[in-house]
Design an enzyme around this catalytic site. Structure first.
Site, PDB file in Angstrom:
ATOM      1  N   LEU A   7       0.930  -1.182   0.007  1.00 29.75           N
ATOM      2  CA  LEU A   7       0.029   0.047  -0.049  1.00 29.75           C
ATOM      3  C   LEU A   7       0.787   1.302   0.094  1.00 29.75           C
ATOM      4  O   LEU A   7       1.667   1.455   0.920  1.00 29.75           O
ATOM      5  CB  LEU A   7      -0.811  -0.069   1.234  1.00 29.75           C
ATOM      6  CG  LEU A   7      -1.553   1.321   1.491  1.00 29.75           C
ATOM      7  CD1 LEU A   7      -2.640   1.500   0.650  1.00 29.75           C
ATOM      8  CD2 LEU A   7      -2.389   1.269   2.601  1.00 29.75           C
ATOM      9  N   TRP A 523      -2.161   0.212  -4.866  1.00 25.31           N
ATOM     10  CA  TRP A 523      -0.918   0.202  -5.430  1.00 25.31           C
ATOM     11  C   TRP A 523      -0.560  -1.357  -5.385  1.00 25.31           C
ATOM     12  O   TRP A 523       0.766  -1.482  -5.199  1.00 25.31           O
ATOM     13  CB  TRP A 523       0.189   0.954  -4.747  1.00 25.31           C
ATOM     14  CG  TRP A 523      -0.369   2.434  -5.292  1.00 25.31           C
ATOM     15  CD1 TRP A 523       0.567   3.050  -6.415  1.00 25.31           C
ATOM     16  CD2 TRP A 523      -0.955   3.420  -4.442  1.00 25.31           C
ATOM     17  NE1 TRP A 523      -0.005   4.299  -6.215  1.00 25.31           N
ATOM     18  CE2 TRP A 523      -0.775   4.677  -5.166  1.00 25.31           C
ATOM     19  CE3 TRP A 523      -1.586   3.466  -3.245  1.00 25.31           C
ATOM     20  CZ2 TRP A 523      -1.491   5.779  -4.810  1.00 25.31           C
ATOM     21  CZ3 TRP A 523      -2.295   4.723  -2.785  1.00 25.31           C
ATOM     22  CH2 TRP A 523      -2.316   5.803  -3.760  1.00 25.31           C
ATOM     23  N   HIS A 524      -1.446  -2.373  -5.464  1.00 26.35           N
ATOM     24  CA  HIS A 524      -1.172  -3.603  -5.400  1.00 26.35           C
ATOM     25  C   HIS A 524      -1.349  -4.176  -6.936  1.00 26.35           C
ATOM     26  O   HIS A 524      -1.718  -5.342  -6.833  1.00 26.35           O
ATOM     27  CB  HIS A 524      -1.836  -4.221  -4.470  1.00 26.35           C
ATOM     28  CG  HIS A 524      -1.383  -4.110  -3.070  1.00 26.35           C
ATOM     29  ND1 HIS A 524      -2.294  -4.196  -1.966  1.00 26.35           N
ATOM     30  CD2 HIS A 524      -0.410  -3.213  -2.566  1.00 26.35           C
ATOM     31  CE1 HIS A 524      -1.745  -3.734  -0.835  1.00 26.35           C
ATOM     32  NE2 HIS A 524      -0.864  -2.969  -0.938  1.00 26.35           N
ATOM     33  N   TYR A 525      -0.996  -3.777  -7.861  1.00 23.98           N
ATOM     34  CA  TYR A 525      -1.188  -3.914  -9.098  1.00 23.98           C
ATOM     35  C   TYR A 525      -0.267  -5.222  -9.576  1.00 23.98           C
ATOM     36  O   TYR A 525       0.600  -5.191  -9.092  1.00 23.98           O
ATOM     37  CB  TYR A 525      -1.381  -2.853 -10.127  1.00 23.98           C
ATOM     38  CG  TYR A 525      -0.204  -2.020  -9.974  1.00 23.98           C
ATOM     39  CD1 TYR A 525       1.036  -2.241 -10.529  1.00 23.98           C
ATOM     40  CD2 TYR A 525      -0.527  -0.830  -9.412  1.00 23.98           C
ATOM     41  CE1 TYR A 525       2.042  -1.319 -10.546  1.00 23.98           C
ATOM     42  CE2 TYR A 525       0.634   0.266  -9.623  1.00 23.98           C
ATOM     43  CZ  TYR A 525       1.738  -0.140  -9.977  1.00 23.98           C
ATOM     44  OH  TYR A 525       2.821   0.659  -9.955  1.00 23.98           O
TER      45      TYR A 525
END
Length: 589
Positions: A7, A523-525
């Site tokens: 994150l 933001w964990h793509y």
């Protein structure tokens, strides 16, 4: 990314901040005693393939000094020569990176030298990718927690080696959080809402509520994956910063193309060529993350033939799966208004539910009274920077409406914190495509949030749970605020303009519409280079030799609540696997 990701916090919180520390990636004051092998890219002595000597070739060239790349480089250098190329600078002397209290500053910095490279997905959601040694671990919220055991089994990793690799990371850079009063309120509210049992402090992925690890120490200083490089063999390890790889170089004379090196650009714009040793075991290893790795594969000629030909990129191997299967875990958030001034805290507590959502929290990063009325960085309506909105659409009315929406937010919202609801393992899938052949530019990325109804169903459940958490007596007692209705809480987020998605009048009436209209990233793509489609089970790239991928682009789900622990572990794990595969018992590791 990330991490490997990790994150990296709520960007819209960042957009509400006014005061920024100077942008610096610490390019002068390095920790030279601990990291003598780190140099600027311009110091590299270039050579051509025809004039290589034993002094300027490498057993392994790692592209990307991020969350996976750093532990991978440290491990491989124990036995072999390693060159790692990182497009950003160093994190060690950058106060925006190093200190928890400045966490938001890097994400708000959109300059070309920022540690965070900003982009907006085609969905209209603000996003960013790391551009600094240490990758996502240098700009994220620091939460450290291991993967679900199901994930480890699914990807086919050796559990014994996994259980050796996690502690290798933890013993060097992971800490127990201070556990702030705000996070205690989160813990008690989650338990009150039925997210039980309380599992205490643990790195393990367990259903219920728990406190996890952090890469911030008790003084609030960040410890990134870059620090893992200190455990490498300094005689065999070379790390170049400000080295932007343009493409992988292939020898196409044999039956199958094989990687022989890479071309990169230094901080002065000069191009260099780094060459692999003439050994069948030598490899170029991509560790540039879920955005950078598929992008560079395509720039190097591995990807959908028709897309590459449109940009006049010579095709090395036609693979239409490169860039496909891009997934980002959708997140929605809720303000927690507070009349009490709260201390800054990033992710420390997490609620792991069986309904497919995770609940986390942060606090204290928007406490300035002036922040409601000041310039808001990349989203500053006052100076007309509405990012991707075309200039002709930046009307005076649109700008004024944006300003008014910010000013309408009650000051209590800026003194409190946020509850975050993340959908685990989303079924909605997108893709990545090249826009041009410039490796410095962002590619086009679409994640297609909530295109699958199952994701939307889980988001609604997550928002209902988040409302319960915020309305809990543990929170109202702590914040000294009256219990707000669900509609009042939802309205605070709707007014915050968290993305470029048009809003609807039903946002506070329909939770489904609220999910769609206020979605942001955590933001964990991941994805873009899936196993069986772009790489094999050993992460070797299909169709070519001597090219491997070690990062989150190979994942089809984000491991655990936050992926950075597993991405760092993966770097160590794969380093050990490669050494054992090449040396057997002689590896001695």
């Amino acid at each position: 990314m990330a991490s490997v990701g990790a994150l990296k916090f709520l960007l819209f919180q960042v957009l509400l901040l006014c005061n920024f520390l100077p942008s610096s990636q610490g390019n002068k004051q390095w920790h030279e005693k601990s990291y003598p092998f780190i140099r600027n890219a311009s110091s590299f002595s270039s050579s051509s393939i025809s004039t290589t000597t034993s002094k300027n070739v490498y057993d392994y060239i790692i592209v990307g000094g991020g969350t996976a790349g750093c532990p991978l480089a440290a491990t491989l250098s124990q036995k072999f020569s390693v060159l790692m190329l990182e497009r950003g600078g160093v994190p060690f002397t950058n106060p925006n990176v190093s200190f928890l209290e400045n966490f938001h500053m890097t994400l708000a910095d959109v300059s070309p030298t920022s540690a965070s490279q900003f982009f907006i997905s085609k969905d209209g959601v603000y996003n960013s990718r790391a551009r600094i040694l240490g990758g996502g671990s240098s700009i994220n919220a620091g939460f450290y927690t291991r993967a679900n055991p199901r994930f480890i089994k699914k990807v086919g990793w050796d559990i014994k080696l996994v259980n050796r690799s996690y502690p290798w990371v933890e013993n060097q850079i992971v800490h127990r959080p201070k556990f702030s009063p705000y996070q205690r309120a989160v813990r008690d509210s989650l338990l009150d809402a039925g997210v039980s049992p309380f599992n205490g402090f643990t790195y393990d992925h367990l259903y219920g509520t728990k406190v996890g690890g952090t890469i911030f120490d008790t003084y609030g200083r960040r410890h990134t994956a870059a620090e893992l490089l200190a455990s490498g063999n300094h005689e065999k390890l070379s790390v170049l910063v400000y080295a932007t790889v343009q493409k992988i170089v292939f020898d196409t004379k044999g039956k199958k193309p094989k990687a022989v090196g890479v071309i990169f650009q230094d901080e002065n714009g000069k191009q260099h060529e780094a060459i692999l040793a003439n050994d069948r075991h030598s490899e170029v290893i991509m560790s540039s993350g879920a955005i950078g790795t598929p992008q560079l594969l395509m720039l190097s000629g591995i990807g959908p033939k028709e897309e590459l030909q449109k940009l006049n990129i010579p095709v090395i191997f036609d693979n239409h799966f490169v860039g496909k299967g891009m997934v980002d875990n959708p997140m929605n958030t809720m303000f927690v208004p507070s009349k009490r001034q709260v201390h800054q805290s990033l992710i420390e507590t997490v609620g792991i539910t069986k309904m497919g959502v995770y609940i986390e929290a942060s606090s204290g990063f928007s406490q300035s009274n002036d922040s409601i009325h000041c310039h808001h960085g990349i989203m500053s309506a006052e100076i007309g920077q509405l990012s991707t909105i075309p200039p002709k659409q930046r009307s005076a009315e649109a700008i004024q409406e944006f300003m008014n929406n910010k000013k309408d937010l009650p000051i209590e919202a800026f003194k409190g914190g946020f509850i975050l609801s993340k959908v685990a393992n989303p079924w909605s899938v997108g893709e990545l495509k090249l826009i041009n052949t410039n490796a410095n530019d962002n590619p086009s990325v679409a994640f297609n949030y909530f295109s699958h109804p199952y994701d939307l169903q889980r988001c609604v459940k997550g928002i209902r749970l988040a409302i319960k958490v915020v309305q809990s007596k543990h929170f109202t007692n702590y914040t000294l605020c009256d219990r707000k209705t669900a509609e009042e809480l939802l309205n605070l987020t709707v007014k915050a303009n968290v993305n470029f998605i048009p809003k609807h009048a039903t946002d506070t009436k329909s939770l489904k519409q609220f999910c769609k209209d206020t979605v942001i990233t955590i933001w964990h793509y991941h994805g873009g280079c899936h196993v069986g489609k772009v790489v094999n089970r050993d992460y070797m790239v299909l169709g070519v030799d001597r090219l491997r991928v070690v990062d989150g682009s190979t994942f089809d789900e984000s491991p655990g609540t936050n992926p950075q622990a597993t991405v760092m572990m993966m770097g160590r794990y794969m380093g050990l696997k490669i050494l054992r595969g090449r040396l057997g018992k002689l590896a001695g590791i």
